[in-house]
Design an enzyme around this catalytic site. Sequence first.
Site, PDB file in Angstrom:
ATOM      1  N   HIS A 129     -93.049 112.808  10.358  1.00 48.43           N
ATOM      2  CA  HIS A 129     -93.008 113.831  11.402  1.00 48.43           C
ATOM      3  C   HIS A 129     -93.667 115.129  10.955  1.00 48.43           C
ATOM      4  CE1 HIS A 129     -89.125 115.150   9.404  1.00 48.43           C
ATOM      5  NE2 HIS A 129     -89.678 116.318   9.668  1.00 48.43           N
ATOM      6  N   ASP A 175     -90.177 107.158   9.243  1.00 49.23           N
ATOM      7  CA  ASP A 175     -90.501 108.563   9.006  1.00 49.23           C
ATOM      8  C   ASP A 175     -91.050 108.817   7.606  1.00 49.23           C
ATOM      9  OD1 ASP A 175     -90.881 111.148   9.721  1.00 49.23           O
ATOM     10  OD2 ASP A 175     -88.782 111.736   9.715  1.00 49.23           O
ATOM     11  N   SER A 235     -88.630 119.635   5.133  1.00 49.78           N
ATOM     12  CA  SER A 235     -88.918 118.239   5.434  1.00 49.78           C
ATOM     13  C   SER A 235     -90.021 117.680   4.551  1.00 49.78           C
ATOM     14  CB  SER A 235     -89.353 118.121   6.894  1.00 49.78           C
ATOM     15  OG  SER A 235     -88.751 117.044   7.513  1.00 49.78           O
TER      16      SER A 235
END
Length: 479
Positions: free
Chosen positions: A160, A192, A276
């Site tokens: 992502h 992901d 992230s």
Amino acid sequence: MPPATGKERDESGRPKAMRMQDDETGSGADPGAPDVVSSGPPEVLGDGQSEGEPEARPRRRGRMVVYAVVVLAAAGLGSAAAIGLTSNNGTPATGVSSHQVPGPQNNVANGHSLRTAAVAAKVDPGVVDIDASIAYSGGTSSEGTGMVISRDGLILTNNHVINGSNDIRVRLVMAGAKRYVATVVGYDATQDVALLKISGAPNLQPVSVGNSSQVAVGTAVVALGNAEGQGGRPRAAAGTIDSLNKTISPTDESTGDTETLHNMLQTNADIVSGDSGGPLANAAGQVIGMTTANASSSQSSSSVLGYAIPINTALAVAHQIAAGQQGGTVQIGVPGFLGVLVPQSRSSNPQQQAAQQRQQEQQQSQQGSGPGAGDGNGPGGDGTACANDNSDTSVPATIAPATRGALVDGVLCGTPAAKAGLVSGDVITTVDGQPVTTPGSLTKTMEGFRPGNQVTLGWQTPNGQHQTGRIFLAAAPAK
């Protein structure tokens, strides 16, 4: 049904953000005619074993994705789905081998007390800031984190973080301000995980990896990342693993789509937007997880839950990508792409597609989340003007009389579709002689092509003329 190709967005806000932000700016399209990219809107997850309630907070710079435990809030790039965005990441990186991807190593922390500064000193040289921007999205960009896993320049991060990107820049946090262009080796949107490659960076220091199967509840950890996209030395957040094998299911508020991640590590380390793709390390400085999401607990506003993909899982995906083994949910490189916008509709009738798109735009306008129904006068409306932005379009007032196909809501400037002469109001009816029945069938068909492939596109114009053209596909953004 997800849009035919898509508006991507990525980055997460602090509250319950499972996915953090990212993007990449566009690069050149392949020579020739239009190119279609089939990439749908960000995948979303419904609620699984999640502890928190979503609180979406505004993200940095434009498009945003709150990859939350319960909610994945993505700021859409327009009501139409992008069937093509350009990218310079057209083919899998050369010189990549599965031997470059490390395997899990036994953990050596042995329950020793955690020294946050010592862990950071060991891990930081292998951490990178990722800055990605998205073409045709009004210049929006976002930031995330990655980990160097080989001296040859392989970088592991969340999918992502690069979702929808076409210009990805990487900066080694301990090596000055120089940024390197990253190529997308491949990705797995379902898990992901993404693998990038940079070249020309000297003295790369890969992170040391541990073994997530040996992690237990109570294991002391440190999360390191590009907190809030500020860049510079990673912010270190200490905590412990307080649960294993968690299933989390964020929801994309802009599309309602859902997706689920399983077997996640849960930690009370203070993970924030921008972390992230960064490392979650044990007391010995071994990476045992890849930070992916956070969520505020519903029990206490001060309690924070963070989630990481086990490093064994992430490395297994990276190994498959580096080996060039496309299949299942793994995409090697990026697919081919066209450059048109199509409605989010399941209907095979272009007139019905237009009516449904107008209704969606009216609802968005009433909710204050969209431009409102188009009058056919703007870019992407009734006429020949191309669109510079995914959202800079309106439903055409006049469309081709075709009874079946995919309505073109807009054509992105500079793309193969624009070069081939497609305009808003056209209806794409065939690809290589095969009928296009819906916007979704067009997207599905285009997923089978690679950048540089030629396709024969058939379409009907608003005045009823049938056109055919050979089109060179450009490189799509990662999906």
